[in-house]
Design a protein around this motif. Structure first.
Motif, short mmCIF file in Angstrom:
data_model
loop_
_atom_site.label_atom_id
_atom_site.label_comp_id
_atom_site.label_asym_id
_atom_site.label_seq_id
_atom_site.Cartn_x
_atom_site.Cartn_y
_atom_site.Cartn_z
N SER A 83 -12.09 6.92 1.30
CA SER A 83 -10.77 7.52 1.48
C SER A 83 -10.77 8.84 0.72
O SER A 83 -11.71 9.15 0.00
N ARG B 107 6.07 5.77 3.24
CA ARG B 107 6.31 5.99 4.66
C ARG B 107 7.38 7.05 4.92
O ARG B 107 7.18 7.97 5.73
N TRP C 259 3.27 8.89 5.07
CA TRP C 259 2.00 8.22 5.32
C TRP C 259 2.11 7.36 6.58
O TRP C 259 3.18 6.86 6.92
N LYS C 260 0.99 7.17 7.25
CA LYS C 260 0.96 6.27 8.40
C LYS C 260 1.00 4.83 7.91
O LYS C 260 0.55 4.52 6.81
N ALA C 261 1.50 3.94 8.78
CA ALA C 261 1.57 2.52 8.42
C ALA C 261 0.18 1.97 8.09
O ALA C 261 0.02 1.17 7.16
N SER C 262 -0.82 2.42 8.83
CA SER C 262 -2.19 1.95 8.58
C SER C 262 -2.69 2.40 7.21
O SER C 262 -3.41 1.66 6.52
N GLU C 263 -2.31 3.61 6.78
CA GLU C 263 -2.72 4.12 5.47
C GLU C 263 -2.06 3.32 4.35
O GLU C 263 -2.70 3.01 3.34
N ALA D 41 -0.94 0.24 4.62
CA ALA D 41 -1.52 -1.11 4.66
C ALA D 41 -2.84 -1.15 3.89
O ALA D 41 -3.12 -2.09 3.14
N GLU D 42 -3.66 -0.12 4.08
CA GLU D 42 -4.94 -0.06 3.36
C GLU D 42 -4.71 0.07 1.86
O GLU D 42 -5.38 -0.58 1.06
N THR E 268 -1.39 -5.92 5.89
CA THR E 268 -1.48 -5.60 7.31
C THR E 268 -0.43 -4.58 7.71
O THR E 268 0.58 -4.41 7.03
N VAL E 269 -0.67 -3.94 8.84
CA VAL E 269 0.31 -2.99 9.38
C VAL E 269 1.62 -3.70 9.68
O VAL E 269 2.72 -3.18 9.42
N ASN F 99 5.29 -2.68 8.23
CA ASN F 99 6.43 -2.38 9.09
C ASN F 99 7.61 -3.30 8.78
O ASN F 99 8.77 -2.88 8.80
#
Length: 332
Positions: free
Chosen positions: A57, A154, A159-163, A165-166, A171-172, A176
């Motif tokens: 990352s 968010r 940030w994206k939900a996937s970012e 989550a990581e 999990t995404v 959410n």
């Protein structure tokens, strides 16, 4: 590259992120001092474990991961910082009593420069400034720590939900869901939409100039004209807060009458206009710190005056002088 040069290079790379990380930790913790401690801890942890950073990352994402874990650890005690109006209803001025509460109770002010990094995009800068307002940070305090982190990452940092989550090892779908619950809680607390300070428009500048003139002249009629009918007045570390310009004026002419003859120096705190408030010395040869005033504006009038009285903490944090000499005062 030599070891010393590599160490210096890492220090520079880490320091580039200090301001935005401090802003993130401040939103999480509600304390300027705890935020700086959290970021310092983040930097130390990153420096010590940099050899384990594999670059999967970005350095920024890695630092946010560390900072989030530091903040979550600090929030496990369940403490929630607040403004006086978050703890009780207003007190009529006739019944006013000054009851101090421990420092850990209160949401703390923060200098804009310590938490707002320079941004080229005006829209991003506006969101960043809006999200350090006292009302918004107070609303964040109602969220469980992980929901707080999700909302900030968010909604504020985009940030994206996937970012996210990581970063949170989840999990995404979980991110959410947490965001949806956090939004619902924030909507219930309904933080007021106050006007931010950068840049001040001409109407705001004129309002603040009139405020300084009214306050320094102790002209209560002029001050009343600048306040909303239901304006609020707080004085941490005391839990007392007043509502309505009549009670505010009655306080200032009664228990607060010692503020007559004060001087105000402009500064910026929590994305809104602020003033360092100095009271005259007993000898009359200068002025000493009395409060850090944070002024909130709604619809062209002042809606809240937050007066943080622990100047031994706040004035050094804001790089404000601890005394004004009368002969150097250009407004006297």
């Amino acid at each position: 590259m030599s070891e010393s040069a590599a160490t210096q290079d890492l220090d520079v790379r880490l320091e580039k992120h200090r301001t935005e990380l401090t802003g993130y930790c401040y939103r999480m913790l509600g304390s300027a001092f705890e935020a700086e401690d959290a970021v310092q801890d983040t930097m130390v942890r990153a420096w010590k474990s940099f050899d384990k950073f594999e670059g999967r990352s970005s350095l920024r994402s890695w630092l946010y991961r560390i900072a989030t874990n530091v903040c979550l650890d600090m929030l496990t005690a369940g403490n929630r910082r607040a403004r006086p109006m978050d703890l009780s209803g207003p007190t009529p001025v006739a019944q006013a009593q000054l009851n101090p509460q421990p420092e850990i109770v209160w949401l703390e002010p923060v200098p804009d420069g310590r938490v707002l990094p320079s941004m080229a995009d005006p829209a991003e800068a506006a969101v960043s400034r809006e999200s350090i307002r006292l009302a918004f940070v107070a609303a964040l305090q109602h969220l469980p720590p992980k929901q707080r982190a999700v909302l900030i990452l968010r909604e504020v940092l985009a940030w994206k939900a996937s970012e996210v989550a990581e970063l949170l090892d989840t999990t995404v779908a979980s991110v959410n869901s947490a965001l949806q619950r956090a939004r619902a809680t924030i909507a219930e607390s309904e933080p007021a939409t106050t006007e931010t300070s950068d840049p001040l428009d001409e109407e705001q500048k004129a309002l603040l100039e009139r405020y300084v003139t009214a306050f320094e002249g102790y002209d209560m009629k002029a001050l009343t004209a600048l306040l909303h009918d239901d304006a609020k007045f707080t004085m941490p570390p005391f839990d007392l807060w007043l509502q309505g310009h009549d009670d505010i004026v009655a306080w200032m002419l009664g228990p607060g009458a010692g503020c007559r003859g004060s001087r105000l120096l402009p500064t910026f705190a929590n994305g809104t206009p602020a003033f360092a408030h100095y009271k005259p010395t007993e000898s009359g040869d200068g002025y000493l710190p009395w409060a850090l005033q944070i002024i909130e504006i709604e619809d062209g009038r002042i809606s809240t005056m937050h007066c943080f009285l622990d100047t031994a903490r706040w004035f050094p944090l804001f790089d404000l002088p601890m005394r004004l000499e009368k002969e150097k005062d250009g407004q006297g």
